[in-house]
Motif scaffolding. Structure first.
Motif, PDB file in Angstrom:
ATOM      1  N   PRO A  70       0.812  -1.222   0.000  1.00 26.93           N
ATOM      2  CA  PRO A  70       0.000   0.000   0.000  1.00 26.93           C
ATOM      3  C   PRO A  70       0.849   1.277   0.000  1.00 26.93           C
ATOM      4  O   PRO A  70       0.525   2.241  -0.693  1.00 26.93           O
ATOM      5  N   ALA A  71       1.947   1.279   0.729  1.00 28.56           N
ATOM      6  CA  ALA A  71       2.802   2.466   0.771  1.00 28.56           C
ATOM      7  C   ALA A  71       3.425   2.744  -0.589  1.00 28.56           C
ATOM      8  O   ALA A  71       3.418   3.889  -1.069  1.00 28.56           O
ATOM      9  N   ALA A  72       3.956   1.711  -1.224  1.00 31.92           N
ATOM     10  CA  ALA A  72       4.605   1.894  -2.526  1.00 31.92           C
ATOM     11  C   ALA A  72       3.604   2.287  -3.601  1.00 31.92           C
ATOM     12  O   ALA A  72       3.874   3.165  -4.430  1.00 31.92           O
ATOM     13  N   VAL A  73       2.449   1.638  -3.581  1.00 29.35           N
ATOM     14  CA  VAL A  73       1.413   1.940  -4.579  1.00 29.35           C
ATOM     15  C   VAL A  73       0.894   3.358  -4.385  1.00 29.35           C
ATOM     16  O   VAL A  73       0.724   4.111  -5.342  1.00 29.35           O
ATOM     17  N   GLY A  74       0.662   3.742  -3.139  1.00 31.25           N
ATOM     18  CA  GLY A  74       0.212   5.099  -2.863  1.00 31.25           C
ATOM     19  C   GLY A  74       1.220   6.133  -3.326  1.00 31.25           C
ATOM     20  O   GLY A  74       0.854   7.127  -3.967  1.00 31.25           O
TER      21      GLY A  74
END
Length: 134
Positions: A38-42
C-alpha cells in the motif's frame, strides 16, 4: 479536504482506484509482487498510504484486483473482437488477432509477473481459476 478532480465523487473515486491499479501493475511488472505494498502503490499514484486503504485493504487485495482486472479487460476485448465475426473461421481469426494485439500492448505482463513471482502453488492455481472463470 482532498481536492476532487472529477464532476462527481463517484467519478473521482473511480479515477483514484484506476490510478492505484495502474501504479500497482507498474510496480508488479518492474519490481515484483513483494514490492506491491500500500505504501509503494500510494507513493507511485501520488496518494498517502492511508488513502490506499480506502480502496484496498492489503497487498493481497491489490494483487487480486490486478489479476481480476487484467482478465476482465482481456476477455472483454476478445468478446468485442469476435462479436462482429461471421462464422467460425472469422471468430477464430478475430480471437487470435486480438490476442496478439493484447500481447503486443503488454496486457499479459501482470499475469506473467505473478506467475514468475514464486507464489505458492495454491495461489498460482487460483490465478488460473480466475482466468478460466472469466
Amino acid at each position: 479536504m482532498p481536492k476532487i478532480n472529477a464532476s462527481t465523487v463517484a467519478e473521482h473515486r473511480a479515477q483514484q482506484r484506476e490510478a492505484l491499479i495502474g501504479a500497482a501493475i507498474d510496480i508488479l511488472v518492474n519490481e515484483g509482487a513483494a514490492a506491491v505494498t500500500p505504501a509503494a502503490v500510494g507513493a507511485r499514484a501520488g496518494l498517502a498510504r492511508s488513502s490506499v486503504y480506502q480502496y484496498f485493504d492489503s497487498s493481497a487485495a491489490l494483487l487480486a484486483t490486478i489479476t481480476e482486472e487484467a482478465f476482465r479487460r482481456s476477455n472483454e476485448a476478445l468478446t468485442r473482437a469476435m462479436a462482429t465475426a461471421k462464422g467460425p473461421l472469422e471468430r477464430v481469426e478475430a480471437f487470435f488477432a486480438e490476442s496478439l494485439r493484447l500481447g503486443a500492448e503488454g496486457a499479459h505482463r501482470p499475469a506473467v509477473a505473478l506467475m514468475n513471482a514464486g507464489l505458492p502453488p495454491a495461489c498460482q492455481q487460483r490465478l488460473m481459476e480466475l482466468h478460466l472463470d472469466q
